[in-house]
Structure formats: structure tokens, C-alpha cells
Design an enzyme around this catalytic site. Sequence first.
Site, PDB file in Angstrom:
ATOM      1  N   LYS A 113       0.640  -1.137   0.033  1.00 54.96           N
ATOM      2  CA  LYS A 113       0.003   0.124   0.078  1.00 54.96           C
ATOM      3  C   LYS A 113       0.968   1.130  -0.096  1.00 54.96           C
ATOM      4  O   LYS A 113       1.834   1.007   0.510  1.00 54.96           O
ATOM      5  CB  LYS A 113      -1.052   0.028   1.198  1.00 54.96           C
ATOM      6  CG  LYS A 113      -0.413  -0.321   2.601  1.00 54.96           C
ATOM      7  CD  LYS A 113       0.665   0.461   3.108  1.00 54.96           C
ATOM      8  CE  LYS A 113       0.613   1.682   3.401  1.00 54.96           C
ATOM      9  NZ  LYS A 113       1.805   2.511   3.781  1.00 54.96           N
ATOM     10  N   TYR A 201      -4.259   4.391   6.329  1.00 53.14           N
ATOM     11  CA  TYR A 201      -5.034   3.310   7.281  1.00 53.14           C
ATOM     12  C   TYR A 201      -6.291   4.065   7.655  1.00 53.14           C
ATOM     13  O   TYR A 201      -7.488   3.175   8.025  1.00 53.14           O
ATOM     14  CB  TYR A 201      -4.029   3.048   8.522  1.00 53.14           C
ATOM     15  CG  TYR A 201      -2.909   2.176   8.085  1.00 53.14           C
ATOM     16  CD1 TYR A 201      -2.971   0.953   8.064  1.00 53.14           C
ATOM     17  CD2 TYR A 201      -1.754   2.855   7.650  1.00 53.14           C
ATOM     18  CE1 TYR A 201      -2.022  -0.069   7.624  1.00 53.14           C
ATOM     19  CE2 TYR A 201      -0.727   1.889   7.268  1.00 53.14           C
ATOM     20  CZ  TYR A 201      -0.933   0.539   7.174  1.00 53.14           C
ATOM     21  OH  TYR A 201       0.285  -0.290   6.791  1.00 53.14           O
TER      22      TYR A 201
END
Length: 361
Positions: A113, A201
Site C-alpha cells: 500500500k 490506514y
Amino acid sequence: MKLPSSPPRRKRPDSVGFAIVGLGGYALNQMMPRFEQTERAHIAAIVSGSADKLRRVGEAYGIPPDARYSYADYARIAADKRIDAAYIVLPTGMHAAWAIRAFAAGKHVLCEKPMALSSADCERMIAAGRRANRKLMIAYRSHFEPYNLEAMKLMRQKAVGDIRLVRTEQSYRMGPTSPGENWRTNRALAGGGPLEDFGIYGLQSALYLTGEMPESISATTFRPTDDPRFAEIFAHVSSQWRFPSGAVAQLVTSYDSAGANFAHVRGTKGVLIMDPATSYAGQKMTLEVGGSRELNPGDPSVQFARQLDHFADAVRDGTAIKTPGEMGLRDVRLIEAIYASAKAGRTVDLTPDGRMRSPRR
Ligand code: NAD
């Protein structure tokens, strides 16, 4: 660097062989040691620009010399039948190119990510995977971590009632550095900085805890003009989201404030507090509905191996990937909307797939 005292065992004959592309901190200290805990994944090859690292890491993990590749030799993985998949753990600005090259070599791709720095790159990666008929997964480990899985379930069950307010914060204070020294402060490799790296996140949490996509976003960024850490990236990024249900979210992320990593979900009946929310280990979660209850749904450190086995199952059995390229693309679209809103100083309206609608009049 963290190295094993003996090479990990292979557990199943149909175990998926990974080429680890990029031997940096996260690959060496977090992911590579976790292959030992998987059922169906093993390290078949390593790719690095450092001959010394290739030798030391190769020896520790029992990777034969002919499965240790330099970046210049990368295309040769196509002919290496030991390698089923490439795990791209390079700086973010390099993900697209190295994932697309892996697909061209006929390999499946597990990509760290955030997926890439632009939605156009994400779309190119998805198209390359489809052309090659190979799997693409984004390494969103929280989807395999017991606290976050329990939180998703609780929110689906309306444990706090109807969700009204979400707050997420992912911050830390970066030491002195500059774009030449640290890729995380280099725009070409890191985009805007803290949002792509750490704030993602909170962005992910806001989506999987509400189960909704925002219909509008307004955002602010801040970049000091006299700090080499922020010569190219932002110090803080803050955004406000409105969801179709009427819930709103506030997301903040910073590379220049004391450490935080939390998600709060406040509903009509109570609140869920996750703090820390998405760490490697040490998660804490409290549900306050009437009284206060601390929840301990399991060991967070299983997230790394479970993520690898999930991808291996998709490769071997054709099962659906929970965190596919389309999810990575969706999130990068939201990141683009956040920056577009901050730049224009106005609210951006979104379609259900995260694309920006034309400006409001
Ligand atoms: P790192 O700086 O420790 O490692 C990066 C690696 O890339 C190094 O080995 C470096 O030598 C190599 N590299 C190759 N070309 C480079 C170039 N042009 N410039 C800089 N480095 C180059 O970074 P990291 O923390 O291991 O992050 C790597 C990837 O993993 C990033 O995409 C990051 O977002 C992701 N990550 C994910 C998590 C997670 O929890 N899922 C945690 C940390 C990092």
C-alpha cells in the site's frame, strides 16, 4: 536487518513461490520473517540493487544464488518457474512500473500500500493484470487482523447504533531528513507524504467501519516553507467526509506531530474506540455502550501470514481477493479528491466509485 537462524520450512506442496521485490525495512523486518507462519507461501527469489544484501539475505533464507536477482535482471524472472508471484515492497512511486513488469513476466502480484501515486497508474496495473490473466492484491494487512475484523463485524451488527461520527488520526514526528535522503519525503516516490503512507490506514478504516463511500470531501493541507523534511511533501493533511447515510468523518494525518494511530466510531447508542488501531501488534479496542468493555479478539500479529495465505489461496484455488486492485484504485481516487479539494479550497462531490464529479456552481 532481521534474519532467520535457519531457512523456513515449506508446508504444502502447492505453496506459492514469491519473489520479494525490494529488500527494505518492511520486507526484511516484518514480512519476510512471517513466511515461516504461512501454510501456503514461501520465498522463492529476492530482487535487490545491493549485491551484499542479495548474498546475506539469500544465505539466511536458503535462496539459491540463481534465484537472487538484481533490478537489471528482473525481466529474467519470466523464465523462472520457481516464482509464481512478485511481492512489490518498493517505494510507492515505483509500484506501478514493477508490478506491470511482473505481469509482463507472467507472475501474479501482491503490491504494498498505497497501490500507486495516481489513479491512472492504478488503472494501468489492473489492466496489465487482466491482460496477463494474473491476480492482483493490495497488501492491506488490517483486513486480516483480528481487531479490525471484529470491528468491521461489530459495525455491521450496529453495535454502536447508527454511525454518526468517525474520527481517525495517523501521525508521527519524522526526524530531520530531506527528499534526497529519505524517499518518504520525495514527491516522485511518496506523493503528498503522510496521507499515502500512514493516513491511508485511517482512510481505509473510515470506509470499512462505515461500509460506505463518501459522497463529498473537503480538505486542508499544510506545508511549512522552511523545513527540508517538507520541501516536497505536506506536513499535515486533514479532510472531512460526508456519507450518504448522513454520517461524517474527520481524518487527520501528520509527519510532524507526536505519535497517534486511532479510529473512533460514534453512533446513536455508543462508541467504538480503537487505539492503537492498525499497528503491527498491540492493538486496543473498547466498546462503550452503556458500560465500557475492552475487547481482545485475537493476536494482531497473525495479520501478515494470513494476508500471504489469502493471496496464495486466490492464486491456487481462484478464490476472491478481499483487497483487490480495484480497492487500491478506489482509495487512490479518494486521495486525489482530498488533494483536489485542498488545492481548490472547496468541497469536492464524488460518485459512488470515488471519482470526482464536476465542480459545484
Ligand atoms: P524502505 O525505505 O525501508 O525500503 C525501500 C527499499 O526500496 C530499499 O531496500 C531501497 O533500497 C529500495 N529502493 C529501490 N529503488 C529505490 C529508489 N529509487 N529510492 C529509494 N529506495 C529504493 O521502505 P519500506 O518501509 O520498506 O517501504 C516499502 C513499501 O512498503 C512502501 O510502499 C510502503 O508504503 C510499504 N510499507 C507497508 C507497510 C505495511 O504495514 N503494510 C509498512 C511499511 C512500509
